[in-house]
Write a protein that holds these residues in place. Structure first.
Motif, PDB file in Angstrom:
ATOM      1  N   ASN A 385       0.831  -1.208   0.000  1.00 61.78           N
ATOM      2  CA  ASN A 385       0.000   0.000   0.000  1.00 61.78           C
ATOM      3  C   ASN A 385       0.864   1.256   0.000  1.00 61.78           C
ATOM      4  OD1 ASN A 385      -2.453  -1.388   0.009  1.00 61.78           O
ATOM      5  ND2 ASN A 385      -2.494  -1.536   2.238  1.00 61.78           N
ATOM      6  N   GLU A 386       1.909   1.238   0.793  1.00 54.99           N
ATOM      7  CA  GLU A 386       2.810   2.396   0.858  1.00 54.99           C
ATOM      8  C   GLU A 386       3.501   2.618  -0.487  1.00 54.99           C
ATOM      9  OE1 GLU A 386       6.714   3.932   3.417  1.00 54.99           O
ATOM     10  OE2 GLU A 386       5.602   2.127   4.038  1.00 54.99           O
ATOM     11  N   LEU A 387       3.977   1.519  -1.091  1.00 52.65           N
ATOM     12  CA  LEU A 387       4.653   1.631  -2.384  1.00 52.65           C
ATOM     13  C   LEU A 387       3.681   2.104  -3.458  1.00 52.65           C
ATOM     14  CD1 LEU A 387       7.084   1.174  -4.252  1.00 52.65           C
ATOM     15  CD2 LEU A 387       6.396  -1.234  -4.424  1.00 52.65           C
ATOM     16  N   ASP A 388       2.471   1.601  -3.423  1.00 50.11           N
ATOM     17  CA  ASP A 388       1.472   1.995  -4.415  1.00 50.11           C
ATOM     18  C   ASP A 388       1.179   3.488  -4.320  1.00 50.11           C
ATOM     19  OD1 ASP A 388      -0.201   1.300  -6.536  1.00 50.11           O
ATOM     20  OD2 ASP A 388      -1.947   1.116  -5.229  1.00 50.11           O
ATOM     21  N   ASP A 389       1.053   3.991  -3.092  1.00 49.30           N
ATOM     22  CA  ASP A 389       0.797   5.424  -2.900  1.00 49.30           C
ATOM     23  C   ASP A 389       1.967   6.254  -3.421  1.00 49.30           C
ATOM     24  OD1 ASP A 389      -1.625   4.834  -1.752  1.00 49.30           O
ATOM     25  OD2 ASP A 389      -0.903   5.002   0.319  1.00 49.30           O
ATOM     26  N   LEU A 390       3.166   5.777  -3.164  1.00 50.58           N
ATOM     27  CA  LEU A 390       4.361   6.519  -3.574  1.00 50.58           C
ATOM     28  C   LEU A 390       4.460   6.571  -5.096  1.00 50.58           C
ATOM     29  CD1 LEU A 390       6.747   7.982  -2.281  1.00 50.58           C
ATOM     30  CD2 LEU A 390       8.027   5.840  -2.319  1.00 50.58           C
ATOM     31  N   LEU A 391       4.206   5.444  -5.734  1.00 48.55           N
ATOM     32  CA  LEU A 391       4.267   5.409  -7.199  1.00 48.55           C
ATOM     33  C   LEU A 391       3.146   6.242  -7.812  1.00 48.55           C
ATOM     34  CD1 LEU A 391       5.033   1.605  -7.732  1.00 48.55           C
ATOM     35  CD2 LEU A 391       6.628   3.515  -8.014  1.00 48.55           C
ATOM     36  N   ALA A 392       1.970   6.216  -7.177  1.00 47.21           N
ATOM     37  CA  ALA A 392       0.839   6.995  -7.679  1.00 47.21           C
ATOM     38  C   ALA A 392       1.108   8.490  -7.609  1.00 47.21           C
ATOM     39  CB  ALA A 392      -0.423   6.649  -6.900  1.00 47.21           C
ATOM     40  N   SER A 393       1.961   8.901  -6.670  1.00 51.45           N
ATOM     41  CA  SER A 393       2.301  10.324  -6.535  1.00 51.45           C
ATOM     42  C   SER A 393       3.302  10.770  -7.593  1.00 51.45           C
ATOM     43  CB  SER A 393       2.866  10.591  -5.141  1.00 51.45           C
ATOM     44  OG  SER A 393       4.161   9.993  -4.993  1.00 51.45           O
ATOM     45  N   GLY A 394       3.797   9.826  -8.391  1.00 52.84           N
ATOM     46  CA  GLY A 394       4.710  10.180  -9.469  1.00 52.84           C
ATOM     47  C   GLY A 394       6.151   9.819  -9.233  1.00 52.84           C
ATOM     48  N   ALA A 395       6.464   9.173  -8.127  1.00 54.89           N
ATOM     49  CA  ALA A 395       7.859   8.820  -7.832  1.00 54.89           C
ATOM     50  C   ALA A 395       8.340   7.753  -8.807  1.00 54.89           C
ATOM     51  CB  ALA A 395       7.978   8.310  -6.403  1.00 54.89           C
ATOM     52  N   PRO A 396       9.521   7.930  -9.417  1.00 58.19           N
ATOM     53  CA  PRO A 396      10.082   6.879 -10.277  1.00 58.19           C
ATOM     54  C   PRO A 396      10.352   5.615  -9.477  1.00 58.19           C
ATOM     55  CG  PRO A 396      11.231   8.974 -10.582  1.00 58.19           C
ATOM     56  CD  PRO A 396      10.371   9.120  -9.359  1.00 58.19           C
ATOM     57  N   LEU A 397      10.433   4.502 -10.175  1.00 56.72           N
ATOM     58  CA  LEU A 397      10.597   3.207  -9.510  1.00 56.72           C
ATOM     59  C   LEU A 397      11.872   3.162  -8.684  1.00 56.72           C
ATOM     60  CD1 LEU A 397       9.036   0.526  -9.384  1.00 56.72           C
ATOM     61  CD2 LEU A 397      10.510  -0.330 -11.202  1.00 56.72           C
ATOM     62  N   GLU A 398      12.960   3.649  -9.234  1.00 56.58           N
ATOM     63  CA  GLU A 398      14.244   3.613  -8.515  1.00 56.58           C
ATOM     64  C   GLU A 398      14.177   4.479  -7.275  1.00 56.58           C
ATOM     65  OE1 GLU A 398      19.030   4.284  -9.396  1.00 56.58           O
ATOM     66  OE2 GLU A 398      17.537   4.760 -10.934  1.00 56.58           O
ATOM     67  N   GLU A 399      13.579   5.655  -7.378  1.00 60.23           N
ATOM     68  CA  GLU A 399      13.467   6.560  -6.237  1.00 60.23           C
ATOM     69  C   GLU A 399      12.580   5.957  -5.149  1.00 60.23           C
ATOM     70  OE1 GLU A 399      11.168  10.726  -5.522  1.00 60.23           O
ATOM     71  OE2 GLU A 399      12.588  10.673  -7.208  1.00 60.23           O
ATOM     72  N   MET A 404      11.993   3.645   0.293  1.00 64.83           N
ATOM     73  CA  MET A 404      11.420   2.623   1.165  1.00 64.83           C
ATOM     74  C   MET A 404      12.430   1.546   1.541  1.00 64.83           C
ATOM     75  SD  MET A 404       7.602   2.058  -0.449  1.00 64.83           S
ATOM     76  CE  MET A 404       7.253   0.819   0.812  1.00 64.83           C
ATOM     77  N   ASN A 405      13.668   1.747   1.097  1.00 66.44           N
ATOM     78  CA  ASN A 405      14.727   0.773   1.400  1.00 66.44           C
ATOM     79  C   ASN A 405      14.367  -0.620   0.880  1.00 66.44           C
ATOM     80  OD1 ASN A 405      17.264   0.062   2.417  1.00 66.44           O
ATOM     81  ND2 ASN A 405      16.404  -0.602   4.381  1.00 66.44           N
ATOM     82  N   LEU A 406      13.878  -0.659  -0.375  1.00 71.28           N
ATOM     83  CA  LEU A 406      13.527  -1.913  -1.012  1.00 71.28           C
ATOM     84  C   LEU A 406      14.556  -2.244  -2.085  1.00 71.28           C
ATOM     85  CD1 LEU A 406       9.697  -1.286  -1.541  1.00 71.28           C
ATOM     86  CD2 LEU A 406      10.766  -2.644   0.274  1.00 71.28           C
ATOM     87  N   GLU A 407      14.713  -3.518  -2.376  1.00 69.44           N
ATOM     88  CA  GLU A 407      15.662  -3.942  -3.397  1.00 69.44           C
ATOM     89  C   GLU A 407      15.057  -3.753  -4.776  1.00 69.44           C
ATOM     90  OE1 GLU A 407      18.231  -7.870  -4.838  1.00 69.44           O
ATOM     91  OE2 GLU A 407      16.708  -8.053  -3.282  1.00 69.44           O
ATOM     92  N   LEU A 408      15.763  -3.008  -5.635  1.00 71.50           N
ATOM     93  CA  LEU A 408      15.364  -2.859  -7.024  1.00 71.50           C
ATOM     94  C   LEU A 408      16.189  -3.859  -7.841  1.00 71.50           C
ATOM     95  CD1 LEU A 408      13.679  -1.251  -9.115  1.00 71.50           C
ATOM     96  CD2 LEU A 408      15.691   0.218  -9.428  1.00 71.50           C
TER      97      LEU A 408
END
Length: 625
Positions: A385-399, A404-408
């Motif tokens: 849910n947090e990642l979805d909100d962040l991406l929906a706000s326009g944040a690029p995948l890498e950012e 969120m300290n996730l592995e890309l």
């Protein structure tokens, strides 16, 4: 047109109301289920439309039926490959054609016809086969349908079935035609033949560099690399957070207390019973057993049947009228006659296995593992849910991954089959089929939505970083493959030259036996072959049924060219009087004639009512995964 046949029984022979209502939905009668139709219809049939929603619903129903038969691995992509999407659309079009034709013919439905359909529908009948109005009303309510809506639908449904019933009327195939077809099918042919194995060809010269490069240029399509894509993705899974989940001792004890009953193993009893039609019979058997009679012998003598072994049962497994009495007995005890909906029972308890309530220490690890799994899934959902909100706000995948300290994760090159440049399958992809579908449906630089996997406990989002179009693989990379193909073609050409020479000699009167001896080949002879035979090769069998006796021909086989001479034509045997076989052929021919009739009828309707298919809307309406 074979799809029209399925309509015949939709009203008069259905077993469930659901099937009846489905047929109305497919015919597009009213807006009972769909509400307001979508404007993006996938097809127009005369004056009617087939909406995207109606098509999508029909497709998914057909897909789910196929998946039940073929297994969970049957994907939507597979369904499209076998043409299920087209089959569904053709059925919807056929339904609409019939409906409009019935309307144009002015076919009317009487109140008596509607009444006959309703009273003869099994779903509306009681146990004695009589129309049950209460059951009728209950089924209508459960399907959110009024009586008037059903009647209005039947007014359009019944004429359509009258048309299809006429199309399904029995057809008679003349006996002379049936016999002629039987003779055609059962005629057999025998040939002698030689095979020139490609692998046996020797003396192929070693090609020089120029020859190989020239061959490579002429056959570049054979040495193409597939389209590759560079993909970045984030995968959220309970596996990634499970090790970080901590469960306190206090919570473990609270969970144990809350689930103590659930964790307990209830008492089980091994029982057997005698079943009787009357209390008097059961009482007589009980008295005999209480007076020392053998349980098995008494039950057999009294009821005429051996005792029924129920095995180990728990109290909740038995009807309430039996459970309390059975579980109050000592081991070896027998109940007095007890009544249930099945009759009268006399039950004996053969063995008792005491229930057990595990201690906290015994249940601790199980409880902990289950809580960890639950919390890991919850944490994954929260991250998603947090990642979805962040991406929906326009944040690029890498950012988003950094924040969120996730592995890309990155795949440098992947083809549509999930292989890397070395042709090896790339392991560890989340929801492999779905991942690949998304990867190759996006354009370069495009990012997918956050997608829940088919397992339902993890998520992924991906971005196509680069697209590498299909291109010829470099000559240096495929040199050995080029040489192998060149040598194979040289051997094949030489084998064909030898075969042509042998065929020429055979046509000039030389026997294949003599040629076989000269060429050190093996002369073979076929069994009497029907037209459907596959060996020695399908091509040869097809040729044999166009040849005259002693005629020779050449064909290709799996091992190499085949030179064959037809030696005998074996007519079909005389009719044996096998009624079963004759009936089977007759039914097949009648069905074939019926299919032809339906096809002509369908073509006639299509010429009368214009059919327009919107391919772009159809593509969008078909589920992508």
């Amino acid at each position: 047109m074979g799809k029209l046949r399925g309509i015949v029984a939709k009203v008069f022979f259905f077993a469930l109301l659901g099937l009846l209502i489905l047929s109305f939905a497919l015919w597009g009668v009213g807006d009972i289920f769909r509400g307001q139709q979508e404007p993006d219809n996938v097809a127009e049939v005369g004056e009617r439309e087939i909406s995207s929603n109606a098509y999508r619903q029909a497709f998914m129903e057909a897909y789910n039926r196929q998946r039940q038969m073929l297994g969970e691995d049957f994907s939507i992509e597979m369904a499209r490959q076998i043409g299920l999407d087209r089959q569904v659309l053709e059925q919807l079009i056929a339904d609409q054609l019939l409906l409009q034709h019935a309307n144009r013919m002015g076919m009317v439905v009487t109140e008596e016809q509607i009444r006959q359909v309703l009273v003869s529908t099994p779903a509306f009948q009681d146990s004695e086969g009589q129309f049950d109005r209460a059951r009728f009303q209950q089924l209508l309510r459960s399907n959110q349908m009024s009586e008037q809506q059903l009647i209005n639908s039947l007014r359009q449904d019944i004429p359509v079935n009258q048309i299809t019933a006429a199309l399904a009327a029995p057809l008679q195939v003349p006996d002379a035609l049936s016999e002629q077809i039987r003779q055609y099918r059962e005629e057999r042919r025998i040939a002698e033949y030689l095979v020139i194995p490609r692998s046996s060809v020797e003396g192929v010269e070693t090609p020089d560099e120029a020859t190989l490069r020239s061959f490579y240029e002429e056959h570049q399509d054979t040495f193409m690399a597939p389209e590759y894509r560079r993909v970045s993705y984030i995968h959220l899974s309970p596996d990634d957070v499970r090790d970080s989940v901590g469960i306190s001792e206090e919570r473990l004890r609270e969970e144990y207390e809350a689930r103590r009953k659930e964790l307990s193993v209830p008492e089980e009893r091994q029982v057997e019973q005698g079943l009787f039609d009357s209390r008097e019979e059961a009482q007589a058997a009980y008295e005999d057993i209480r007076n020392g009679g053998d349980f098995t012998e008494v039950i057999e003598d009294t009821s005429g049947e051996a005792p029924i072994e129920l095995g180990f049962v728990r109290q909740g497994d038995l009807p309430e009228s039996l459970a309390e009495n059975v579980f109050s007995l000592e081991e070896g005890g027998v109940t007095e006659p007890l009544e249930s909906s099945f009759g009268w029972h006399v039950i004996r308890v053969n063995e008792i296995q005491e229930g057990e309530e595990p201690s906290f220490e015994a249940a601790r690890e199980q409880i902990r593992n289950e809580l960890v799994e639950y919390e890991a899934v919850e944490a994954t959902v929260s991250l998603a849910n947090e990642l979805d909100d962040l991406l929906a706000s326009g944040a690029p995948l890498e950012e988003a991954a950094q924040e969120m300290n996730l592995e890309l994760q990155t795949i440098e090159a992947i083809d549509s089959e999930g292989r890397n440049r070395e042709g090896q399958q790339i392991e560890g992809l989340p929801d492999r089929e779905h991942f690949l579908s998304e990867t190759f449906s996006l354009s370069e630089g495009q990012e997918s939505l956050l997608i829940e996997t088919s397992e339902g406990d993890s998520y992924f989002v991906l971005q196509v970083d680069a697209v590498e179009e299909p291109a010829p693989r470099p000559f240096e990379e495929v040199r050995s493959e080029v040489r192998e193909l060149w040598e194979r073609e040289q051997r094949e050409a030489q084998a064909n030259e030898t075969a042509e020479d042998i065929l020429s000699r055979a046509k000039n009167g030389k026997s294949l036996a003599a040629i076989a001896e000269e060429e050190d080949l093996t002369l073979r002879q076929t069994e009497p072959l029907l037209r459907s035979a596959e060996e020695p090769s399908r091509e040869l069998v097809s040729q044999m049924f166009g040849m005259e006796t002693d005629e020779a021909a050449i064909s290709q086989g799996p091992r190499g060219p085949i030179i064959a001479r037809l030696t005998e034509i074996v007519p079909a045997d005389a009719p044996t009087g096998n009624e079963s076989a004759q009936s089977e052929l007759q039914n097949e021919l009648e069905q074939s004639l019926r299919n032809d009739l339906e096809t002509m009828f369908r073509h006639g309707l299509e010429s009368e009512y214009q059919v327009t298919i919107h391919e772009d809307r159809l593509e969008r309406a078909t589920p992508a995964f």
